[in-house]
Every structure is written in structure tokens, then in C-alpha cells.
Design an enzyme around this catalytic site. Structure first.
Site, PDB file in Angstrom:
ATOM      1  N   TYR A  61       0.851  -1.195   0.000  1.00 62.93           N
ATOM      2  CA  TYR A  61       0.000   0.000   0.000  1.00 62.93           C
ATOM      3  C   TYR A  61       0.876   1.230   0.000  1.00 62.93           C
ATOM      4  O   TYR A  61       1.825   1.306   0.795  1.00 62.93           O
ATOM      5  CB  TYR A  61      -0.910   0.031   1.235  1.00 62.93           C
ATOM      6  CG  TYR A  61      -2.352  -0.160   0.844  1.00 62.93           C
ATOM      7  CD1 TYR A  61      -2.951   0.726  -0.049  1.00 62.93           C
ATOM      8  CD2 TYR A  61      -3.111  -1.207   1.352  1.00 62.93           C
ATOM      9  CE1 TYR A  61      -4.261   0.553  -0.436  1.00 62.93           C
ATOM     10  CE2 TYR A  61      -4.422  -1.384   0.962  1.00 62.93           C
ATOM     11  CZ  TYR A  61      -4.992  -0.500   0.063  1.00 62.93           C
ATOM     12  OH  TYR A  61      -6.284  -0.662  -0.326  1.00 62.93           O
ATOM     13  N   GLU A  63      -0.503   4.799  -0.518  1.00 65.36           N
ATOM     14  CA  GLU A  63      -1.326   5.997  -0.769  1.00 65.36           C
ATOM     15  C   GLU A  63      -0.468   7.239  -0.593  1.00 65.36           C
ATOM     16  O   GLU A  63       0.323   7.334   0.348  1.00 65.36           O
ATOM     17  CB  GLU A  63      -2.509   6.027   0.198  1.00 65.36           C
ATOM     18  CG  GLU A  63      -3.603   5.078  -0.237  1.00 65.36           C
ATOM     19  CD  GLU A  63      -4.826   5.122   0.662  1.00 65.36           C
ATOM     20  OE1 GLU A  63      -4.938   6.024   1.504  1.00 65.36           O
ATOM     21  OE2 GLU A  63      -5.671   4.227   0.511  1.00 65.36           O
ATOM     22  N   ASP A 207      -5.747  13.722 -25.317  1.00 64.74           N
ATOM     23  CA  ASP A 207      -5.740  12.301 -24.952  1.00 64.74           C
ATOM     24  C   ASP A 207      -5.000  11.584 -26.080  1.00 64.74           C
ATOM     25  O   ASP A 207      -5.560  11.306 -27.137  1.00 64.74           O
ATOM     26  CB  ASP A 207      -7.187  11.816 -24.831  1.00 64.74           C
ATOM     27  CG  ASP A 207      -7.275  10.322 -24.529  1.00 64.74           C
ATOM     28  OD1 ASP A 207      -6.237   9.626 -24.638  1.00 64.74           O
ATOM     29  OD2 ASP A 207      -8.383   9.856 -24.208  1.00 64.74           O
ATOM     30  N   THR A 233      -3.069   6.202 -22.272  1.00 66.33           N
ATOM     31  CA  THR A 233      -2.930   4.856 -21.732  1.00 66.33           C
ATOM     32  C   THR A 233      -1.495   4.416 -22.029  1.00 66.33           C
ATOM     33  O   THR A 233      -0.763   5.103 -22.755  1.00 66.33           O
ATOM     34  CB  THR A 233      -3.906   3.858 -22.395  1.00 66.33           C
ATOM     35  OG1 THR A 233      -3.741   3.956 -23.810  1.00 66.33           O
ATOM     36  CG2 THR A 233      -5.336   4.144 -22.009  1.00 66.33           C
ATOM     37  N   LYS A 236      -1.296   0.674 -25.538  1.00 64.68           N
ATOM     38  CA  LYS A 236      -1.643   0.629 -26.967  1.00 64.68           C
ATOM     39  C   LYS A 236      -0.330   0.650 -27.759  1.00 64.68           C
ATOM     40  O   LYS A 236       0.458  -0.283 -27.631  1.00 64.68           O
ATOM     41  CB  LYS A 236      -2.583   1.788 -27.305  1.00 64.68           C
ATOM     42  CG  LYS A 236      -3.924   1.687 -26.550  1.00 64.68           C
ATOM     43  CD  LYS A 236      -4.915   2.714 -26.989  1.00 64.68           C
ATOM     44  CE  LYS A 236      -6.273   2.511 -26.362  1.00 64.68           C
ATOM     45  NZ  LYS A 236      -6.433   3.178 -25.062  1.00 64.68           N
ATOM     46  N   ARG A 242      -1.538  -2.531 -19.013  1.00 60.63           N
ATOM     47  CA  ARG A 242      -2.826  -1.838 -19.121  1.00 60.63           C
ATOM     48  C   ARG A 242      -2.916  -0.771 -18.032  1.00 60.63           C
ATOM     49  O   ARG A 242      -3.035  -1.104 -16.847  1.00 60.63           O
ATOM     50  CB  ARG A 242      -3.933  -2.870 -18.937  1.00 60.63           C
ATOM     51  CG  ARG A 242      -5.340  -2.397 -19.153  1.00 60.63           C
ATOM     52  CD  ARG A 242      -6.217  -3.577 -19.448  1.00 60.63           C
ATOM     53  NE  ARG A 242      -5.806  -4.154 -20.714  1.00 60.63           N
ATOM     54  CZ  ARG A 242      -6.294  -3.791 -21.899  1.00 60.63           C
ATOM     55  NH1 ARG A 242      -7.222  -2.871 -21.975  1.00 60.63           N
ATOM     56  NH2 ARG A 242      -5.870  -4.352 -22.992  1.00 60.63           N
TER      57      ARG A 242
HETATM   58  N1  DSN Z   1     -11.461   1.125 -26.123  1.00 62.89           N
HETATM   59  C1  DSN Z   1     -10.231   1.694 -26.610  1.00 62.89           C
HETATM   60  C2  DSN Z   1     -10.123   1.575 -28.087  1.00 62.89           C
HETATM   61  O1  DSN Z   1     -10.383   0.482 -28.577  1.00 62.89           O
HETATM   62  O2  DSN Z   1      -9.759   2.498 -28.775  1.00 62.89           O
HETATM   63  C3  DSN Z   1     -10.032   3.060 -26.164  1.00 62.89           C
HETATM   64  O3  DSN Z   1     -10.068   3.095 -24.779  1.00 62.89           O
END
Ligand code: DSN
Length: 431
Positions: A61, A63, A207, A233, A236, A242
Site C-alpha cells: 500500500y 497511498e 488524450d 494509456t 496501446k 494496461r
Molecule cells: N477502447 C479503446 C479503443 O479500442 O480504442 C479506447 O479506450
């Protein structure tokens, strides 16, 4: 040759302690190995990231933030988080980073919380035009808690129309304008978006989840210095675990973002995932990764050419990034049918709405096809061109019931199997 097998994938104990779950993890590894993965938002992360994500850091933990925690025993954890922050700031050329968001959605929620008050107007690209749920969709917190006034693409060019966005921004006076998309195949001018924001007194939130890997390797313009805040994110094009991140150059906004993430939105950070993020930031700075991103983009062009030569229509006529958005209505097919038929030929794509969409989001006139995952496993431009042709072949050979004609399906299955065998997943030393 080193190959992750079912037992080696850190599952020896899992097999003993919970064989049911272990079997399902094995099945998922098999599924990933035996399909040409073209979901534009997916990738296969590094072995090192898998190990960090499965490490004892999950037990801690922590925090708070490095050197300011609410728990004892954080001296090691602090080092991990500081390394992740330092690496990601260097990678994207910014001063401040919060590496604690659990996902892209929670990163966006925290960013809005830092930049706007509940009820303020936000302006993102409409979901059915290629935006994301968290950019103001009425079924998401972003459209429920904020006054969402979505913009759309130019109906003729199917691309961003900065004059149109400015016109709308002048009308609705947003507090935040969001740039960065889930199904947009062209480059984004962050400078033009910032100019619009300056004219109406809005914050620019970028984003960059889909294109983060392209930005990191300078294959797409960097949102900095134009964006006030950048979210992303890490799983990708960036090829990490993730998770999510928030970046800024503004000291006061950085403080607000930190408060919004913790204690505003989250409790304890996932330290094992932060360690795995640090791993991907390290690799994203390497020459090898830059080469990977260049190949991913060349593969997207090749798969697009294959689909186009096969008769399908690419939205905007091509791609500048890692994905193609494809109009399958020219084959008198729906996205839903092509997705299902491709699945049977060991090709995974997702149905997707296209600009000027006439069908529901469950049916759609399009598919989205991305190359980050197949490029990780070694697919070449020649492979991708062939896969593109095969997708078109399937779309143009559907029976009235939506299934692909058996002879065509058999041919494509054979091609897919051969390509998958030649480019094995988690084999060799390349990742
Ligand atoms: N769901 C994702 C995508 O496929 O682009 C984005 O978060």
C-alpha cells in the site's frame, strides 16, 4: 529459442493453486497466438513488463506520492515511482507526470476534475466520429457530469475541420477542448487546436492514448508545448501494461492533477503496474522501439493498400498513423458481419462507426484495423498487404446470412495459419 510456454509464463504456482484460472490464462495465450490481432488499441507487452506486473510489488500500500506517503515501508516503492516519473517526463519532454491512474478513463476523469467544475462545458469529438466514450458521450461520466458539446468531422473530407471546431467553440464557450481520438487515421495539429483554445479561453486536453508510441518516437507531432494537460494509456502503441498517465508542464495544474488522482479519485496506487509502466517507458526511448513504430506505421499503410486494392474504401483515403478506418458498405456488408466473418478466418478486427454513419453502433458500416500488435510479433509489410487483401476478400464474399463463402474462408484460413506460424508470439528474443 526462448518461448514462453504454459508453465513458464509464471503459472507454475497458479496451476497448483487454482487450475481453473490457470487453464483459462493458458487458453487466452493460445487465442492470442492463433489470431492475427488487428484491434488498433491492443498490443503484446514485454516479458519484463509482464514480470513486473506479476511481482510482489502488488502487496504494498502506498497511498500518497513519493516521499509523502500515508504508510510506512515505502522506501523501495518510492524509488520505483520516481523512476517511472523521470522516464516518462524525459520521453515526452514535459516537467510533471502522474503515473498512478489505473486506466485511460480514470486519467481523463482526473484531468477534467483538475481543469473544470461539474456542469462546465467540455468539447470533444463525437464518439460515432472517432472520439472516445470519456470525451463527452452521454452514457459516460464525461457526458453526465459535464455539459458535453461534441464536435464532428468535416462531412466531405472525413477529417478534422479546425474552422468548424473554432466556430462551435465560439458558440458554446467550452472550459475544456479535447483532442486525441480512438478511430482517426490522420495527423492532428495540436497547434491549431491550441489556437482555438486561446481564442475562446479554453484548456486544451490531449488524450494521446492511441498515438503515444508515435509521439514518443517523433513520428507524430508532440502535444507539448501546446497542450495544457496530456493523458494517455500505456498499453496501446506504447506496448506497456494496461494503465494510464497524466502529463503537464504547468506546476499549478500538476498540483491539481495530483489531488484529483489521489485522494480525489483513487486510493492506493498499483505499484506493480507502475513498475511495469517504467519498463515500457525505458524501451520506448530505444532505437529498436523507434524502428518498431516506423514498421507499425508502414504496416498500417500496407494493410490499407491491401484492403483498397481489394475494393474496400479507406476513410479519408489512407492513414498517417497506426490504423485504418474502413468503409465496408461498398461491399454491401456491415461492420458486424465483417468482424464475425474475419474472426472465423483467424483475423481479429472490430466493427466501427464511420463518419456520416447510417447504422447503429452495434451494426456499423465500418471496421477499424490497426497494426501495433501484429508488428510486435514480426509481421512485415508484405504480410500486412496480404492480410488487407484477405479482409477485402471476406467482405466481398459474404452470403445472404452474413457468413463468408466456405471456399473463400478456407483459403483465407490457410493464409492466416501460415502467417501466424511464421511469426510466433512470445518466441525468440525480440521482446
Ligand atoms: N477502447 C479503446 C479503443 O479500442 O480504442 C479506447 O479506450
Amino acid at each position: 529459442m526462448k518461448v514462453i510456454n504454459k508453465i513458464e509464463n509464471n503459472l507454475k504456482n497458479l496451476h497448483a493453486q487454482d487450475p481453473k484460472i490457470a487453464k483459462l490464462v493458458d487458453q487466452e495465450l493460445d487465442r492470442q497466438r492463433n489470431s492475427i490481432e488487428l484491434i488498433a488499441s491492443e498490443n503484446f507487452t514485454y516479458r519484463g513488463a509482464l514480470e513486473a506486473a506479476g511481482s510482489v510489488l502488488t502487496n504494498k500500500y502506498a497511498e500518497g506520492y513519493p516521499d509523502h506517503r500515508y504508510y510506512g515501508g515505502c522506501e523501495v516503492i518510492d524509488k520505483v515511482e520516481k523512476i517511472a516519473i523521470e522516464r516518462v517526463c524525459k520521453l515526452f519532454g514535459c516537467k510533471y507526470a502522474n503515473v498512478q491512474p489505473h486506466s485511460g478513463s480514470s486519467a481523463n476523469l482526473a484531468a477534467y476534475h483538475a481543469l473544470a467544475n461539474i456542469g462546465d462545458t467540455i468539447m470533444g469529438l463525437a464518439l460515432d466520429n472517432g472520439g472516445h466514450l470519456t470525451h463527452g458521450s452521454p452514457v459516460n461520466f464525461s457526458g453526465i457530469y459535464y455539459d458535453s458539446q461534441s464536435y464532428t468531422l468535416n462531412k466531405e473530407t472525413e477529417q478534422l475541420d479546425y474552422d468548424l471546431i473554432l466556430k462551435q467553440a465560439k458558440k458554446v464557450k467550452p472550459k475544456v477542448i479535447v483532442a486525441g481520438y480512438s478511430a482517426y487515421p490522420r495527423k492532428i495539429s495540436f497547434k491549431k487546436m491550441r489556437d482555438i483554445c486561446n481564442k475562446v479561453g479554453a484548456y486544451l486536453l490531449v488524450d494521446m492514448a492511441h498515438i503515444a508510441g508515435l509521439v514518443a518516437t517523433k513520428q507524430h507531432p508532440n502535444p507539448f508545448p501546446y497542450a495544457h494537460v496530456v493523458t494517455s494509456t500505456t498499453h496501446k502503441t506504447l506496448r506497456g501494461p494496461r494503465s494510464g498517465i497524466i502529463l503537464t508542464n504547468d506546476k499549478e495544474l500538476a498540483k491539481k492533477i495530483n489531488k484529483a488522482v489521489f485522494p480525489g479519485l483513487q486510493g492506493g496506487p498499483l505499484m506493480h503496474i507502475i513498475a511495469a509502466k517504467a519498463v515500457c517507458f525505458k524501451y520506448a526511448a530505444s532505437a529498436e522501439y523507434k524502428n518498431y513504430i516506423k514498421k507499425t506505421m508502414a504496416n498500417a499503410k500496407a494493410i490499407g493498400k491491401g484492403m483498397e486494392d481489394g475494393g474496400l474504401r479507406l476513410i479519408t483515403g489512407g492513414t498517417d498513423n497506426h490504423l485504418c478506418l474502413v468503409d465496408v458498405s461498398v461491399a454491401r456488408a456491415t461492420g458486424k458481419q465483417v468482424e464475425a466473418a474475419c474472426d472465423k478466418a483467424f483475423i481479429t478486427v472490430n466493427k466501427n462507426t464511420i463518419p456520416n454513419e447510417k447504422l447503429s453502433p452495434f451494426v456499423t458500416s465500418g471496421i477499424r484495423v490497426g497494426t501495433p500488435a501484429v508488428t510486435t510479433r514480426g509481421f512485415t509489410e508484405k504480410d500486412c498487404y496480404k492480410v488487407g487483401q484477405n479482409i477485402a476478400k471476406i467482405a466481398f464474399n459474404l452470403n445472404a446470412n452474413g457468413n463468408c463463402k466456405p471456399a473463400v474462408l478456407k483459403e483465407v484460413q490457410k493464409d492466416s495459419k501460415a502467417m501466424l506460424k511464421a511469426r510466433p508470439l512470445y518466441a525468440g528474443s525480440q521482446y
